[in-house]
Design a protein around this motif. Structure first.
Motif, mmCIF file in Angstrom:
data_model
loop_
_atom_site.group_PDB
_atom_site.id
_atom_site.type_symbol
_atom_site.label_atom_id
_atom_site.label_comp_id
_atom_site.label_asym_id
_atom_site.label_seq_id
_atom_site.Cartn_x
_atom_site.Cartn_y
_atom_site.Cartn_z
ATOM 1 N N PRO A 1 14.546 -46.090 -40.396
ATOM 2 C CA PRO A 1 13.789 -46.104 -38.974
ATOM 3 C C PRO A 1 14.596 -45.283 -38.219
ATOM 4 O O PRO A 1 14.068 -45.148 -37.085
ATOM 5 C CB PRO A 1 14.385 -47.504 -38.726
ATOM 6 N N ILE A 2 15.462 -44.343 -38.777
ATOM 7 C CA ILE A 2 16.102 -43.590 -37.725
ATOM 8 C C ILE A 2 15.677 -42.169 -37.839
ATOM 9 O O ILE A 2 15.482 -41.526 -39.037
ATOM 10 C CB ILE A 2 17.667 -43.420 -37.913
ATOM 11 N N ALA A 3 15.277 -41.503 -36.878
ATOM 12 C CA ALA A 3 14.663 -40.174 -36.574
ATOM 13 C C ALA A 3 15.810 -39.421 -36.177
ATOM 14 O O ALA A 3 16.964 -39.556 -35.615
ATOM 15 C CB ALA A 3 13.518 -40.016 -35.609
ATOM 16 N N VAL A 4 15.652 -38.070 -36.500
ATOM 17 C CA VAL A 4 16.670 -37.030 -36.173
ATOM 18 C C VAL A 4 16.071 -35.953 -35.529
ATOM 19 O O VAL A 4 14.864 -35.625 -35.349
ATOM 20 C CB VAL A 4 17.394 -36.453 -37.562
ATOM 21 N N GLY A 5 16.894 -35.314 -34.403
ATOM 22 C CA GLY A 5 16.474 -34.275 -33.638
ATOM 23 C C GLY A 5 17.610 -33.429 -33.349
ATOM 24 O O GLY A 5 18.953 -33.534 -33.703
ATOM 25 N N GLY A 6 17.056 -32.425 -32.675
ATOM 26 C CA GLY A 6 18.006 -31.076 -32.243
ATOM 27 C C GLY A 6 18.622 -31.526 -30.708
ATOM 28 O O GLY A 6 18.123 -32.240 -30.185
ATOM 29 N N GLN A 7 19.542 -30.449 -30.411
ATOM 30 C CA GLN A 7 20.059 -30.746 -29.449
ATOM 31 C C GLN A 7 19.778 -29.710 -28.166
ATOM 32 O O GLN A 7 19.856 -29.910 -26.975
ATOM 33 C CB GLN A 7 21.811 -30.663 -29.195
ATOM 34 N N ASP A 8 19.175 -28.502 -28.865
ATOM 35 C CA ASP A 8 18.507 -27.560 -27.884
ATOM 36 C C ASP A 8 17.615 -26.827 -28.823
ATOM 37 O O ASP A 8 17.882 -26.718 -30.043
ATOM 38 C CB ASP A 8 19.703 -26.561 -27.512
ATOM 39 N N CYS A 9 16.773 -25.876 -28.102
ATOM 40 C CA CYS A 9 16.175 -24.840 -28.876
ATOM 41 C C CYS A 9 16.080 -23.676 -28.074
ATOM 42 O O CYS A 9 15.872 -23.571 -26.888
ATOM 43 C CB CYS A 9 14.763 -25.182 -29.569
ATOM 44 N N HIS A 10 15.695 -22.268 -28.506
ATOM 45 C CA HIS A 10 15.629 -21.018 -28.145
ATOM 46 C C HIS A 10 13.846 -21.348 -27.805
ATOM 47 O O HIS A 10 12.947 -21.980 -28.431
ATOM 48 C CB HIS A 10 15.674 -19.941 -28.975
ATOM 49 N N LYS A 11 13.557 -20.477 -26.619
ATOM 50 C CA LYS A 11 12.224 -20.556 -26.228
ATOM 51 C C LYS A 11 11.107 -19.827 -27.262
ATOM 52 O O LYS A 11 10.039 -20.029 -27.604
ATOM 53 C CB LYS A 11 11.691 -20.097 -25.003
ATOM 54 N N LYS A 12 11.713 -18.885 -27.999
ATOM 55 C CA LYS A 12 11.115 -18.089 -29.039
ATOM 56 C C LYS A 12 11.249 -18.727 -30.457
ATOM 57 O O LYS A 12 12.220 -19.292 -30.774
ATOM 58 C CB LYS A 12 11.473 -16.668 -29.111
ATOM 59 N N ALA A 13 9.953 -18.241 -31.417
ATOM 60 C CA ALA A 13 10.268 -18.660 -32.613
ATOM 61 C C ALA A 13 11.061 -18.069 -33.628
ATOM 62 O O ALA A 13 11.573 -18.796 -34.750
ATOM 63 C CB ALA A 13 8.756 -18.774 -33.403
ATOM 64 N N SER A 14 11.350 -16.897 -33.442
ATOM 65 C CA SER A 14 12.277 -16.055 -34.304
ATOM 66 C C SER A 14 12.802 -14.863 -33.648
ATOM 67 O O SER A 14 12.005 -14.556 -32.442
ATOM 68 C CB SER A 14 11.662 -15.729 -35.509
ATOM 69 N N GLY A 15 13.618 -14.046 -34.174
ATOM 70 C CA GLY A 15 13.821 -12.891 -33.587
ATOM 71 C C GLY A 15 15.103 -12.521 -33.367
ATOM 72 O O GLY A 15 16.405 -13.171 -33.940
ATOM 73 N N ALA A 16 15.734 -11.424 -32.569
ATOM 74 C CA ALA A 16 17.045 -11.022 -32.370
ATOM 75 C C ALA A 16 17.713 -11.856 -31.479
ATOM 76 O O ALA A 16 17.863 -11.215 -30.189
ATOM 77 C CB ALA A 16 17.004 -9.595 -32.181
ATOM 78 N N HIS A 17 18.133 -13.123 -31.694
ATOM 79 C CA HIS A 17 18.770 -13.843 -30.719
ATOM 80 C C HIS A 17 20.026 -14.682 -31.276
ATOM 81 O O HIS A 17 19.769 -15.520 -31.798
ATOM 82 C CB HIS A 17 17.780 -14.930 -30.037
ATOM 83 N N THR A 18 20.910 -13.908 -31.593
ATOM 84 C CA THR A 18 22.224 -14.013 -32.232
ATOM 85 C C THR A 18 22.847 -15.689 -32.094
ATOM 86 O O THR A 18 23.077 -15.663 -30.620
ATOM 87 C CB THR A 18 23.342 -13.234 -32.235
ATOM 88 N N GLY A 19 22.900 -16.203 -32.894
ATOM 89 C CA GLY A 19 23.561 -17.807 -32.532
ATOM 90 C C GLY A 19 22.489 -18.939 -32.228
ATOM 91 O O GLY A 19 23.032 -19.838 -32.041
#
Ligand code: PEP
Length: 252
Positions: free
Chosen positions: A62-80
């Protein structure tokens, strides 16, 4: 007729947890059988390094998991950075955006938070949009106006109960042991719902609004059962299975 909203109790592990912390998640899974899981949605947001491990451990539970933050773009040059697509690929179903620690540590604006919520929706994640006033803003009598402006600025158009959860987290209550009065929480949650209805119409009545900030087993019953409070976003007390489940049991 009032709309019934299923409570959500979510844990934000912040920058805590190593691979062996999976044992704590297993203890949560063992402890959350019926009747708890029948009444309450449960979510743990570990650091990104543990997401795939936790998603595998929690699969079918019954436990779902989630992230704490995300970048606005899907992929690319955004180190870290980590994209919503990466979170979804690792097994996340939710992502927290606009937590006050992101707003202060990384100077995130409402506009940035809104773009992150849109990124979450793009990949099928539910966005948990955090809002909350500082102590100085509350003392100046500005809390309602500040939070209303954050909701207007941070929540994209087109929100639904399936795509959006709002977390009201007074900055001064996070990690401090201080909590607002139940009356202040009810007033704020009512205001958030009113502002949401300007954007989402009747759907606003179905959107869950969580309270967050120093929620503990000792203080959760009154806070979580207050009018317009549909659950909790829990920081420190979500790190221990016993405390996290004790908070969720406020709804039994
Ligand atoms: C949080 O950071 O989301 C939070 C609510 O923290 P705590 O419960 O530790 O105050």
């Amino acid at each position: 007729m009032p709309v019934a909203r299923r409570p959500l109790v979510a844990g934000n592990w912040k920058m805590n947890g190593l691979r062996h912390s999976g044992a704590e998640l297993l203890a949560m899974i063992e402890g959350c059988g019926a009747p708890l899981a029948e009444k309450v949605d449960l979510l743990i947001c570990p650091p990104a390094t543990l997401l795939a491990q936790f998603a595998a451990e929690a699969a079918g539970s019954p436990i779902a998991v989630g992230g704490q933050d995300c970048h606005k773009k899907a992929s690319g040059a955004h180190t870290g950075d980590v994209s919503a697509e990466m979170l979804a690929d690792a097994g996340a179903r939710f992502v927290i955006v606009g937590h006050s620690e992101r707003r202060s540590d990384h100077q995130e604006s409402d506009e940035t938070v809104r773009a992150k919520a849109q990124a979450a929706w793009r990949t099928g994640l539910t966005a948990i949009v955090c809002v909350g006033e500082t102590q100085a803003q509350r003392e100046a009598g500005e809390a309602l106006a500040v939070v209303a402006a954050q909701v207007r600025g941070s929540v994209p158009d087109g929100a639904s109960a399936d795509t959006l959860v709002v977390a009201y987290e007074p900055v001064w209550a996070i990690g401090s042991g201080l909590v607002p009065t139940v009356e202040d929480v009810e007033e704020m949650h009512g205001e958030i719902r009113r502002v949401l209805s300007e954007r989402a119409g009747a759907e606003a009545a179905r959107v869950r609004i969580l309270y967050g900030g120093s929620v503990k087993p000792e203080n959760c019953t009154a806070l979580l059962n207050a009018a317009d409070v549909d659950g909790a976003l829990v920081g420190g007390a979500s790190l221990k299975a016993g405390d996290f489940l004790a908070i969720a049991r406020a709804y039994l």
